[in-house]
Design an enzyme around this catalytic site. Sequence first.
Site, PDB file in Angstrom:
ATOM      1  N   GLU A   1      -8.234 -83.549 -18.493  1.00 52.37           N
ATOM      2  CA  GLU A   1      -7.741 -82.663 -19.537  1.00 52.37           C
ATOM      3  C   GLU A   1      -7.173 -83.421 -20.720  1.00 52.37           C
ATOM      4  OE1 GLU A   1      -4.871 -80.700 -17.223  1.00 52.37           O
ATOM      5  OE2 GLU A   1      -3.507 -82.384 -17.298  1.00 52.37           O
TER       6      GLU A   1
ATOM      7  N   CYS B   1      -3.283 -85.578 -27.032  1.00 55.93           N
ATOM      8  CA  CYS B   1      -2.718 -86.230 -25.857  1.00 55.93           C
ATOM      9  C   CYS B   1      -3.878 -86.483 -24.889  1.00 55.93           C
ATOM     10  CB  CYS B   1      -1.658 -85.326 -25.244  1.00 55.93           C
ATOM     11  SG  CYS B   1      -0.939 -86.005 -23.756  1.00 55.93           S
TER      12      CYS B   1
ATOM     13  N   CYS C   1      -3.302 -89.894 -10.675  1.00 57.63           N
ATOM     14  CA  CYS C   1      -2.453 -91.060 -10.946  1.00 57.63           C
ATOM     15  C   CYS C   1      -1.894 -91.570  -9.635  1.00 57.63           C
ATOM     16  CB  CYS C   1      -1.313 -90.669 -11.881  1.00 57.63           C
ATOM     17  SG  CYS C   1      -0.250 -92.055 -12.320  1.00 57.63           S
TER      18      CYS C   1
ATOM     19  N   CYS D   1       4.972 -89.837  -9.496  1.00 60.32           N
ATOM     20  CA  CYS D   1       6.328 -89.418  -9.889  1.00 60.32           C
ATOM     21  C   CYS D   1       6.634 -88.055  -9.270  1.00 60.32           C
ATOM     22  CB  CYS D   1       6.445 -89.346 -11.405  1.00 60.32           C
ATOM     23  SG  CYS D   1       6.259 -90.966 -12.181  1.00 60.32           S
TER      24      CYS D   1
ATOM     25  N   CYS E   1       5.721 -84.788 -11.295  1.00 59.10           N
ATOM     26  CA  CYS E   1       4.497 -84.769 -12.104  1.00 59.10           C
ATOM     27  C   CYS E   1       3.298 -84.252 -11.311  1.00 59.10           C
ATOM     28  CB  CYS E   1       4.207 -86.166 -12.642  1.00 59.10           C
ATOM     29  SG  CYS E   1       2.639 -86.270 -13.532  1.00 59.10           S
TER      30      CYS E   1
ATOM     31  N   CYS F   1       1.402 -82.713 -18.573  1.00 61.50           N
ATOM     32  CA  CYS F   1       0.751 -83.622 -17.643  1.00 61.50           C
ATOM     33  C   CYS F   1       0.184 -83.010 -16.341  1.00 61.50           C
ATOM     34  CB  CYS F   1       1.845 -84.633 -17.305  1.00 61.50           C
ATOM     35  SG  CYS F   1       1.294 -86.210 -16.781  1.00 61.50           S
TER      36      CYS F   1
HETATM   37  N1  SAH Z   1       1.722 -92.337 -16.794  1.00 59.63           N
HETATM   38  C1  SAH Z   1       2.268 -92.487 -18.079  1.00 59.63           C
HETATM   39  C2  SAH Z   1       1.633 -91.610 -19.129  1.00 59.63           C
HETATM   40  C3  SAH Z   1       1.280 -90.229 -18.734  1.00 59.63           C
HETATM   41  S1  SAH Z   1       2.621 -89.166 -18.324  1.00 59.63           S
HETATM   42  C4  SAH Z   1       3.757 -92.270 -18.055  1.00 59.63           C
HETATM   43  O1  SAH Z   1       4.285 -91.802 -17.061  1.00 59.63           O
HETATM   44  O2  SAH Z   1       4.386 -92.594 -19.052  1.00 59.63           O
HETATM   45  C5  SAH Z   1       3.225 -88.805 -19.944  1.00 59.63           C
HETATM   46  C6  SAH Z   1       4.615 -88.195 -19.985  1.00 59.63           C
HETATM   47  O3  SAH Z   1       4.590 -86.848 -19.480  1.00 59.63           O
HETATM   48  C7  SAH Z   1       5.600 -88.975 -19.103  1.00 59.63           C
HETATM   49  O4  SAH Z   1       6.764 -89.295 -19.816  1.00 59.63           O
HETATM   50  C8  SAH Z   1       5.826 -87.989 -18.002  1.00 59.63           C
HETATM   51  O5  SAH Z   1       7.015 -88.215 -17.397  1.00 59.63           O
HETATM   52  C9  SAH Z   1       5.729 -86.652 -18.690  1.00 59.63           C
HETATM   53  N2  SAH Z   1       5.608 -85.528 -17.740  1.00 59.63           N
HETATM   54  C10 SAH Z   1       4.951 -85.503 -16.578  1.00 59.63           C
HETATM   55  N3  SAH Z   1       5.096 -84.310 -15.957  1.00 59.63           N
HETATM   56  C11 SAH Z   1       5.883 -83.566 -16.771  1.00 59.63           C
HETATM   57  C12 SAH Z   1       6.402 -82.249 -16.684  1.00 59.63           C
HETATM   58  N4  SAH Z   1       6.130 -81.461 -15.654  1.00 59.63           N
HETATM   59  N5  SAH Z   1       7.191 -81.816 -17.691  1.00 59.63           N
HETATM   60  C13 SAH Z   1       7.444 -82.613 -18.786  1.00 59.63           C
HETATM   61  N6  SAH Z   1       6.973 -83.849 -18.907  1.00 59.63           N
HETATM   62  C14 SAH Z   1       6.201 -84.334 -17.920  1.00 59.63           C
HETATM   63 FE1  SF4 Z   2       1.548 -90.936 -13.240  1.00 57.00          FE
HETATM   64 FE2  SF4 Z   2       2.611 -88.595 -13.892  1.00 57.00          FE
HETATM   65 FE3  SF4 Z   2       4.194 -90.618 -13.216  1.00 57.00          FE
HETATM   66 FE4  SF4 Z   2       2.900 -90.701 -15.570  1.00 57.00          FE
HETATM   67  S1  SF4 Z   2       4.485 -89.226 -14.961  1.00 57.00           S
HETATM   68  S2  SF4 Z   2       3.076 -92.339 -14.042  1.00 57.00           S
HETATM   69  S3  SF4 Z   2       0.995 -89.633 -14.982  1.00 57.00           S
HETATM   70  S4  SF4 Z   2       2.697 -89.606 -11.861  1.00 57.00           S
END
Ligand code: SAH
Ligand code: SF4
Length: 333
Positions: free
Chosen positions: A81, A94, A101, A105, A108, A324
Amino acid sequence: MIEEAVASLGEPRYRARQVYEAITRGLVTDFAAMTSLPVRLRAALAERLEPVALHEVETRVSRRGGARKTLFVTADGHLVEAVLMALPRRATVCVSSQVGCAVGCAFCASGRLGLRRDLTAEEMVDQVLAAERVLRPDGRRVTNVVVMGMGEPFHNYDETLRACRALNDPEGFGLAARAISISTAGVVPGIDRFAREPPQLNLAVSLHAGTDSLRDRLVPLNRRFPLDAVFAACARYVARTRRKLLFEYVVLAGVNDTPDQVRALAARLGHRLYHLNLIAYNETGGPFSRPRPGALEAFRGALDAAGVRCTVRRSPGDDIEAACGQLRNIRQD
Ligand code: SAH
Ligand code: SF4
């Protein structure tokens, strides 16, 4: 790939450049429409190459804020996406860098999927070209690209940088390097490598906690690269590049917006080139909740009072699951 196909057909090299320009500047998705090429060559190329790597499956448009989220399918059937945020003066795409991934996290949706595979540079560039196709009829173009969709870009370093260089190529898409940003969850060797890349690409580091005990839980990569190691790499990065460094902080109500986190963040974020972006968590069905506006503002105020430069970032697409990994997961359910 284009060069090889053109050479294998015994055609001169400039034909490859014409194809490349038709794709990156002309936004052409079909060889038949590449009118600068002889008809015979168009047919021969169509048998050998796909001019687009991703095909659109579904698009959702936000009622507020101009966000548009598109789900694509790769040639081998993976879903990917990208989100286009078109504001009056900026149009930011974006981009996803992986299918899923491996970092996992806690908050996420992409992390819950696990890693399926890396995306190629062509698949990353295609996400941007698709957005440009949406904007061009209105006389607009993509002004910024952020690699902040699904995936950890520094786990797919070479292809991500190849995509950035292709987007930046003045003879191709021609987007300024300073309009491109990459976000990492804190892959230390990636930060060090990135500091030595040609200048002007931007870096963001996803922090989400100021203490190792909390960050270990939220960003499991912290056990491998703890905060001291991440901040040492950040210090090397700013010393070498003299560029501003952004830290992303997804605010999880009552979890990472507490006074001990404010103290820990203030102790680490003193550098004048550091800036903290606060993002209200978009709920994805896990145990966390989005902070109320008042609580978010109080957290920002406490950080400000402690000397941390920070800004609350709007997330325009929260009504279409533009955070994300969200749309993808809904379709998987
Ligand atoms: N993996 C990389 C880039 C992709 S995630 C990283 O973690 O930086 C990009 C951003 O989206 C990150 O800062 C992540 O923490 C945020 N993100 C992920 N899930 C989210 C959510 N449910 N609500 C708001 N931000 C989110
Ligand atoms: Fe991976 Fe999501 Fe963590 Fe970014 S925020 S590193 S996409 S698991």
